[in-house]
Design a protein around this motif. Structure first.
Motif, PDB file in Angstrom:
ATOM      1  N   THR A 344       9.446   7.965   8.433  1.00  0.00           N
ATOM      2  CA  THR A 344       9.599   9.013   7.421  1.00  0.00           C
ATOM      3  C   THR A 344       9.794  10.393   8.052  1.00  0.00           C
ATOM      4  O   THR A 344      10.582  11.191   7.555  1.00  0.00           O
ATOM      5  N   TRP A 372      -1.262   1.645   1.848  1.00  0.00           N
ATOM      6  CA  TRP A 372       0.199   1.614   1.726  1.00  0.00           C
ATOM      7  C   TRP A 372       0.693   0.195   1.393  1.00  0.00           C
ATOM      8  O   TRP A 372       1.738   0.028   0.817  1.00  0.00           O
ATOM      9  N   ARG A 385      -2.502   1.608  -3.763  1.00  0.00           N
ATOM     10  CA  ARG A 385      -1.451   2.356  -3.064  1.00  0.00           C
ATOM     11  C   ARG A 385      -2.103   3.393  -2.151  1.00  0.00           C
ATOM     12  O   ARG A 385      -3.289   3.682  -2.272  1.00  0.00           O
ATOM     13  N   GLY A 386      -1.295   4.002  -1.310  1.00  0.00           N
ATOM     14  CA  GLY A 386      -1.791   5.010  -0.393  1.00  0.00           C
ATOM     15  C   GLY A 386      -2.118   6.328  -1.078  1.00  0.00           C
ATOM     16  O   GLY A 386      -1.586   6.641  -2.148  1.00  0.00           O
TER      17      GLY A 386
ATOM     18  N   VAL B 345       9.686  16.344   7.521  1.00  0.00           N
ATOM     19  CA  VAL B 345      10.472  15.103   7.648  1.00  0.00           C
ATOM     20  C   VAL B 345      11.835  15.332   8.283  1.00  0.00           C
ATOM     21  O   VAL B 345      12.549  14.369   8.560  1.00  0.00           O
ATOM     22  N   GLU B 363      10.267   6.220 -10.852  1.00  0.00           N
ATOM     23  CA  GLU B 363      10.734   5.113 -10.024  1.00  0.00           C
ATOM     24  C   GLU B 363      10.007   5.009  -8.686  1.00  0.00           C
ATOM     25  O   GLU B 363       9.830   3.925  -8.139  1.00  0.00           O
ATOM     26  N   SER B 364       9.596   6.148  -8.161  1.00  0.00           N
ATOM     27  CA  SER B 364       8.968   6.135  -6.839  1.00  0.00           C
ATOM     28  C   SER B 364       7.528   5.635  -6.883  1.00  0.00           C
ATOM     29  O   SER B 364       6.980   5.248  -5.861  1.00  0.00           O
ATOM     30  N   GLY B 365       6.908   5.683  -8.054  1.00  0.00           N
ATOM     31  CA  GLY B 365       5.495   5.313  -8.124  1.00  0.00           C
ATOM     32  C   GLY B 365       4.571   6.341  -7.503  1.00  0.00           C
ATOM     33  O   GLY B 365       3.412   6.057  -7.219  1.00  0.00           O
ATOM     34  N   LEU B 366       5.079   7.558  -7.284  1.00  0.00           N
ATOM     35  CA  LEU B 366       4.294   8.607  -6.621  1.00  0.00           C
ATOM     36  C   LEU B 366       3.872   9.691  -7.602  1.00  0.00           C
ATOM     37  O   LEU B 366       4.535   9.924  -8.614  1.00  0.00           O
ATOM     38  N   GLY B 390       0.094   7.074  -4.231  1.00  0.00           N
ATOM     39  CA  GLY B 390       1.039   6.056  -4.675  1.00  0.00           C
ATOM     40  C   GLY B 390       1.956   5.533  -3.584  1.00  0.00           C
ATOM     41  O   GLY B 390       2.875   4.758  -3.866  1.00  0.00           O
ATOM     42  N   MET B 391       1.733   5.927  -2.335  1.00  0.00           N
ATOM     43  CA  MET B 391       2.646   5.522  -1.269  1.00  0.00           C
ATOM     44  C   MET B 391       2.555   4.020  -0.979  1.00  0.00           C
ATOM     45  O   MET B 391       1.472   3.440  -0.962  1.00  0.00           O
ATOM     46  N   THR B 392       3.719   3.422  -0.720  1.00  0.00           N
ATOM     47  CA  THR B 392       3.793   2.068  -0.190  1.00  0.00           C
ATOM     48  C   THR B 392       4.597   2.146   1.098  1.00  0.00           C
ATOM     49  O   THR B 392       5.112   3.213   1.459  1.00  0.00           O
ATOM     50  N   LEU B 393       4.766   0.996   1.741  1.00  0.00           N
ATOM     51  CA  LEU B 393       5.555   0.979   2.972  1.00  0.00           C
ATOM     52  C   LEU B 393       7.024   1.271   2.688  1.00  0.00           C
ATOM     53  O   LEU B 393       7.784   1.589   3.588  1.00  0.00           O
ATOM     54  N   ALA B 394       7.420   1.188   1.413  1.00  0.00           N
ATOM     55  CA  ALA B 394       8.815   1.438   1.046  1.00  0.00           C
ATOM     56  C   ALA B 394       9.059   2.878   0.600  1.00  0.00           C
ATOM     57  O   ALA B 394      10.189   3.249   0.286  1.00  0.00           O
ATOM     58  N   THR B 396       9.996   6.658   0.515  1.00  0.00           N
ATOM     59  CA  THR B 396      10.946   7.406   1.346  1.00  0.00           C
ATOM     60  C   THR B 396      10.742   8.908   1.195  1.00  0.00           C
ATOM     61  O   THR B 396      10.126   9.376   0.224  1.00  0.00           O
ATOM     62  N   ALA B 397      11.302   9.648   2.136  1.00  0.00           N
ATOM     63  CA  ALA B 397      11.198  11.110   2.101  1.00  0.00           C
ATOM     64  C   ALA B 397      11.826  11.699   0.831  1.00  0.00           C
ATOM     65  O   ALA B 397      11.237  12.592   0.216  1.00  0.00           O
ATOM     66  N   ILE B 400       9.373  11.500  -1.918  1.00  0.00           N
ATOM     67  CA  ILE B 400       8.305  12.497  -1.820  1.00  0.00           C
ATOM     68  C   ILE B 400       8.848  13.863  -2.249  1.00  0.00           C
ATOM     69  O   ILE B 400       8.182  14.619  -2.956  1.00  0.00           O
TER      70      ILE B 400
END
Lengths: 542, 542
Positions: A344, A372, A385-386, B345, B363-366, B390-394, B396-397, B400
């Motif tokens: 990231t 995460w 989630r994170g 980033v 959509e981002s879940g954040l 809400g972060m996952t391994l997927a 993206t910047a 965020i």
């Protein structure tokens, strides 16, 4: 010189390692990269290539045989070790990785009329398409108050054996009918090596709800899931469950021809990769936690008694070493969380770690929940989630990097404290896996946060070394191996020179940060605040 | 053609703009970059250069005069506008930016025996070293139940007038004794232009706790802070407070010579930059919120009545436009939060925004709390910190980036709802400042989240245009200017073509996300969970 052969079957390859039985010296290794790799887009059937749904992940069982045929002869040739000096063979494997076969072991995906059927192939551990089945398995078990459920933290994973088996029945009943056997890939591979079907207690206990005392769940339970599923164990699995280190059989003529080893060479019961690592880190009894640190983090601990520990992935008698209850816990993200940050923010692990190491504990003012990839132990909740809190305009990427490392260490401390609350003391930690050797800073943070001295396994190939050790035990001392896994560990397992001792000043700050971590962990993880699940629902448009 | 001159005094420069009084056409602009800039390391005294403490930020008052001398003649020359066609002059300024002077206006930093004394210089708005004084001012006011305190959200800032004045007394009593006048830099500059000391109601009301009804806080209050401070107003400030648009005087001979303008040219009372922007965005009455969107976000709203709105920076009668209560709220971070992400980033704003714009809401879940620089309104708490969940391994910047934009929009919605709860309706929004023109995606998110149509000011120089409009009002219609700010706004202020209309489908998702935002906002911002403050304490080693 007598040697034992260990073969580590991973997600993309098979790695064969020859180990000196006397001192554990690694004589050489040879890797076979799976020709068909992870099958997650389309079947490797050249004529059409059926497309797979999302979340599917398959393997080709012929890759396991090709691993034997290619890696072992090459290893013998390269090391110059003679076949008669190889006293025993052991394998370890990813798990639950399972397949349907005929009664003679022929994989269904080899049959002309089934090779275009995805359900006829091997379901790899990370096949995640059986979630509806896992949900049903959990709901019915909870409803019936199944006695085994608490041993698995109250919830089993969609990755496990019966979820995958039930998915075959649900979606391809015709394949299910043809599946005379449903078997872990590790047991199937041992079957190919010995010519006889056996099963191992480790995979059965950790992935198929088997226990030494109660066996598998009862037929009445399976019948409630689906009447056609009632006799899945009796009709399609059964068999003897062998403890780790037991002799599964001798190498059959066909496998001797594949490998260049002598027919009759003792083959140990198969093992799961994480669990095979334990004796390879020198641990053969209670009191020392083994951490397998890679993309995720596995925690294994031996105990004399059966205790209920919150959020275990499983506790299995004889599951890791005979005579002990083996407790498994885990964190579903470790290296992959750090890799997420590197991806990231750009830059490299080394550069971020070097800057992060220069910071004092608490200096960044940041704290994270390391979810995460969800939380395995102790919350057993894949929907978490994170979270990252404390950012200012002056916050830097190395500060976040350090915070993520600290958060994963806090997650391990929660697991350690869970063991200790259940009267399973954790006096020290031994780490193995991909991370410890490359990341001294990471290891120091784990020592500071947990307040435990952390030693590091001497071998970079702990699973393969463990498999070889079990092969040596299957052979026995008279044949040049060992009579017990304790003897094998004393001779063949070593620690590296690196030891990480908690820094008292750091610990004090981390105790304060950990108190905050635990509070947020409980708030967001135990239902006090449901924001993570709500965000997921909104994300899914639900 | 008759023109009005507006001069916008910023943090690093003075920008002079000539505007056609009839249609608001901008005839030209000229910028003077401050020779001594922001003085935050050492004093610009070549012989020694006293080093400044952290958190200090000073300016050189001679830069204000040099701004008049350089920018104005150049602007006249470049535009070809004749001095006799410039009907009036107005200035706007950063605030609170204040300095100590002799009774004749001579800045103390010009005196040989005081030029090496940091406290003799101009304290710039972002001088943050008077926090202990602000804490005392707030504590004593709360204790005494001072009536003015609720008008400022219950807390005044260390940036404000009396905190800075009290710091001089605390740390340099000898300088304080010599300071016959303590004055906002904007009023001092008008003094240099007209030859007579005046004060403006805007800066006094928003930064020095003055109100039209009650005047400044009483001497008994100041005496409780420090007996020597009792008569700070009577002895060192006092004077008439002029409302916006009032004529402060005519240009004096000296200033006429500096600028090339005619002596006697009407000069308007000074103004604060944010507040001067309001009529320049066409807003001259209640019901439309003005947002000044730059590194931070300012919110200004006019009302007929005095109402108590949670977390206002201030409410001042005649503070923005005569005849109205001017309400000011703000978010302490906006563009600087997005810039933080870009810095962290890598990449560019444009690339991140383009990818972020392609995502659907939710959509981002954040979700984030936008407190990277604390929270001004409505919580008035500089110790709050950012949060991202809400972060996952997927993750993206760009996800965020979008989440940070959404979080700042949620913060504005909290402010809008605070106004409406106090029965100050917000029917629509007009945006100005550095961000709106460059960031259509940002503006659309603000419209979707707030559910308000957002128009954008036509001028990129809203503060300078506003200052020029007040200059035109100071001149009056008979002289070619205007008789009221309403008239001036009708003629000279315009909206751009861009209008952002809320998207109903987006709004629905944002309503759900906003409910989560408000819950976390209250949990972490109103004392339910103190983790941000605890992290700050640990960070400070306390």
């Amino acid at each position: 010189m007598k040697a034992a052969l260990g073969i580590d079957y991973g997600t993309e390859s098979a790695r064969a390692v020859l180990v000196d039985c006397e001192d554990g010296g690694e004589l050489g290794e040879s890797v076979y990269a799976d020709a068909n790799g992870v099958i997650d887009e389309r079947l490797p059937t050249p004529d059409d290539g059926i497309e797979l749904e999302p979340d599917w992940a398959l393997q080709d069982p012929d890759d396991y045989v090709r691993g034997l045929k290619e890696a072992v002869p090459r290893l013998l040739a390269e090391t110059g070790v003679q076949a008669e000096d190889v006293v025993g063979v052991g394998i370890d494997f990813t798990s639950c990785t399972m397949l349907p076969t005929l009664a003679d072991g022929t994989p269904l995906c080899r049959l002309d009329d089934l090779r275009h059927e995805p359900h006829a192939w091997v379901k790899l551990w990370k096949h995640h398409a059986a979630q509806p089945e896992a949900d049903r398995i959990n709901a019915v078990a909870a409803e019936r108050g199944e006695a085994w459920l608490p041993r698995y933290g109250g919830k089993i994973s969609s990755e496990w054996f019966f979820a995958k088996a039930l998915q075959i029945l649900d979606e391809a009943p015709a394949v299910y009918v043809r599946a005379e056997r449903l078997i872990e890939a590790c047991d199937w591979t041992v079957w190919q090596m010995t010519g006889a079907e056996t099963r191992n207690a480790c995979a059965a206990g950790y992935k198929a709800m088997w226990s030494k005392r109660d066996g598998f769940p009862p037929a009445t339970y399976f019948a409630t899931l689906d009447p056609r599923f009632a006799h899945v164990v009796d009709e399609r699995m059964s068999g003897t469950l062998l403890p780790p280190g037991a002799r599964a059989g001798g190498l059959c003529e066909r496998a001797a021809a594949w490998t260049g080893l002598r027919a009759g060479t003792p083959v140990a019961a198969a093992n799961v990769d994480f669990h095979a690592s334990v004796p390879a880190t020198t641990v053969t009894g209670p009191g020392t936690l083994v951490m397998i640190m890679g993309t995720s983090n596995g925690h294994l601990l031996l105990g004399e008694e059966l205790a209920y520990v919150e959020g275990m992935c499983g506790v299995v008698e004889d599951g890791i070493l005979p005579g002990y209850y083996g407790y498994e816990a885990g964190q579903s993200g470790l290296g992959d969380i750090y890799a997420w940050l590197v991806r990231t923010v750009g830059g490299s692990h080394d550069a971020l770690a070097a800057e992060a190491a220069r910071l004092r504990p608490g200096e960044s003012g940041l704290l994270a929940l390391d979810w995460w990839n969800g939380n395995r132990s102790v919350l057993v909740d894949a929907d978490l989630r994170g979270l990252l809190v404390g950012m200012t305009l002056a916050t830097t990427a190395p500060e976040i990097y350090r915070t993520l490392i600290e958060a994963t260490a806090f997650g391990t401390r929660v697991i350690v404290e869970g063991f200790e609350r259940a009267e399973l003391p954790v006096g020290g930690i031994v780490a193995c896996g991909g991370m410890p050797d490359r990341n001294p800073f990471l290891m120091q943070v784990f020592a500071d946060v947990t307040g435990r001295k952390i030693a590091v396994a001497g071998s970079r190939q702990a699973p393969a070394l463990g498999a070889a050790m079990f092969g040596a035990v299957a052979a026995g001392a008279a044949a040049g191996g060992h009579d017990s896994i304790d003897d094998a560990a004393r001779a063949m397992a070593h620690l590296s020179d690196a030891t990480y001792v908690p820094n008292a000043a750091h610990r004090e700050v981390y105790d304060r940060l950990y108190a905050e971590y635990v509070r947020l962990h409980d708030l967001f993880g135990r239902g006090g605040d449901d924001v993570m699940r709500t965000l997921k629902r909104i994300q899914l448009g639900a």
